[in-house]
Write an enzyme that holds these catalytic residues in place. Structure first.
Site, PDB file in Angstrom:
ATOM      1  N   GLU A 176       0.911  -1.234   0.010  1.00  0.00           N
ATOM      2  CA  GLU A 176       0.216  -0.045   0.028  1.00  0.00           C
ATOM      3  C   GLU A 176       0.953   1.333  -0.007  1.00  0.00           C
ATOM      4  OE1 GLU A 176      -2.671  -0.877   3.358  1.00  0.00           O
ATOM      5  OE2 GLU A 176      -3.768  -2.524   2.330  1.00  0.00           O
ATOM      6  N   GLU A 298      -6.346  -9.716  -2.799  1.00  0.00           N
ATOM      7  CA  GLU A 298      -7.332  -9.511  -1.645  1.00  0.00           C
ATOM      8  C   GLU A 298      -8.972  -9.367  -2.007  1.00  0.00           C
ATOM      9  OE1 GLU A 298      -5.673  -7.105   1.495  1.00  0.00           O
ATOM     10  OE2 GLU A 298      -3.579  -7.490   0.751  1.00  0.00           O
TER      11      GLU A 298
END
Length: 421
Positions: A176, A298
């Site tokens: 991220e 995910e």
């Protein structure tokens, strides 16, 4: 607007996806048997069964439900073994899990999950070496000066990437990065390219990924993702793939005017409808501008109705599997008691039964997207069939009466040669 590589959708997105799956994911296989001298032994008949997909269909695995020795743990492990070809540790390979206290490293749970994968022929993604968001940094990291932090980062790489060298297929290196600057604020803009280069030095076999959320159907952030990849590459970082998270898969719909239920959503959950056209267009753009493989890393869909949850997940799986750049699709858990988004995102209920979402995904993986059957050899003694790429169990009846069984990986690039004494 980016003109995608995927053919324009007709009204029936599902038929379009199925046609691409047939073209991209299946191949024509030829099976040849040779004896010890290299002479061909003609085949009379062949039975074949896909044991494990070449495509990575996977899930996050958590240690607590995995290690449960009661019926709940058995249901959990059985669902994994029946449906998936790969795994990713939900938390057990993250730095805060391995070293919550400085100098006290613990890899026991990660090691146990990796051993389970190895024993059962499942590949493992490495997630993650670092997490760019400050809120996920351990308390002991935050007061370190630059020299101390750089030493800790170096040790983390040596210990973790070194420990799992050759055992994971890839790493999410600095998770991220588009939304976090913990390491670059303290160690400068070159630290993340260095992380990639150093990881590649330690484990040259692992493909190294960026892994980001808020991408699908979001042109602005997609542009920033592509820029991040190019900036890293310009500094010598061997970026080998792009991970795309979608915990907001409740957005999937074939109705561009659809509205999500009212209520506040966290910043990592977009609120615009995600149509097949937007989904595929995002993947097309990333493929066109980077040329890198994509993992849908995910996947979660929090939807109260299991039937509607099934619809959302099926759309994502079917569209993802139909796109040539996508090499993996991984759920972020599946069991009601332990799913990080709660039972409304689960595929398996607390009693171990599959709800409509679990039944739908299992049907895709075990029934629709599988290959099995029997065929006779041609006049040349070669057996041929068409199927999904992957690991097959082949039961071969030779023309001379002998029977053999072999597990063979088939990709259609060349005839598969099976040896007999």
């Amino acid at each position: 607007m980016f003109l995608g590589l995927t053919p324009l959708l007709r009204a029936d997105w599902k038929s379009d996806a199925d046609a691409r799956i047939e073209r991209l994911r299946k191949a024509d296989f030829a099976i040849v048997v040779h004896d010890a001298s290299g002479k061909e032994a003609p085949i009379a008949s062949l039975s074949y069964r896909l044991v494990r997909h070449g495509f990575l269909f996977g899930t996050a695995i958590a240690y607590a439900p995995f290690a449960d020795q009661g019926p709940d743990g058995r249901h959990y492990r059985d669902f994994i073994l029946a449906n998936f070809s790969g795994l990713v540790c939900e938390n057990e390979m993250k730095w805060y899990d391995n070293e919550p206290v400085a100098g006290r490293e613990d890899y026991a749970q990660a090691d146990a999950l990796l051993e389970f994968a190895r024993q059962n022929g499942l590949v493992m993604r490495g997630h993650n070496l670092f997490w760019a968001k400050e809120k996920y940094a351990m308390a002991w990291l935050k007061p370190l000066d630059a020299t101390q932090l750089r030493a800790a980062v170096t040790r983390r790489l040596e210990d973790t990437a070194g420990r799992y060298r050759g055992k994971v297929i890839c790493w999410d290196v600095d998770n991220e990065k588009l939304d976090g600057t913990f390491f670059s604020d303290r160690l400068g803009p070159d630290i993340v390219p260095w992380m990639f280069k150093e990881t590649a030095r330690i484990d040259p076999q692992a493909r190294l990924f960026v892994n980001e959320y808020g991408i699908l159907g979001n042109p602005e952030k997609t542009g920033r993702l592509i820029s991040l990849v190019k900036e890293l590459q310009a500094k010598g970082a061997p970026v080998g793939g792009i991970g795309i998270q979608s915990h907001d898969s409740d957005r999937l719909t074939d109705d561009p005017a659809a509205k999500l239920p009212p209520g506040e959503r966290p910043e990592w959950m977009l609120s615009n409808p995600l149509t097949p056209e937007l989904f595929l267009g995002t993947l097309d753009r990333i493929e066109h501008e980077t040329g890198l493989p994509i993992h849908l890393t995910e996947i979660s869909a929090k939807v109260p109705s299991p039937e509607k949850r099934a619809d959302k997940l099926e759309m994502l799986f079917r569209l993802g599997f139909s796109h040539e750049a996508v090499q993996a699709i991984l759920l972020w858990g599946f069991e009601a008691r332990t799913h990080w988004m709660g039972p409304q995102a689960a595929l398996m209920e607390a009693d171990g039964s599959l709800n409509a979402a679990g039944q739908r995904i299992s049907h895709l993986l075990r029934e629709e997207w599988t290959s099995h059957g029997q065929t006779s050899a041609g006049a040349d003694g070669t057996a041929r069939f068409r199927g999904f790429r992957g690991l097959y169990e082949l039961k071969i009846q030779l023309a001379d009466g002998r029977s053999i069984t072999r597990n063979v990986t088939l990709d259609g690039s060349a005839p598969a040669v099976v040896g007999v004494p």
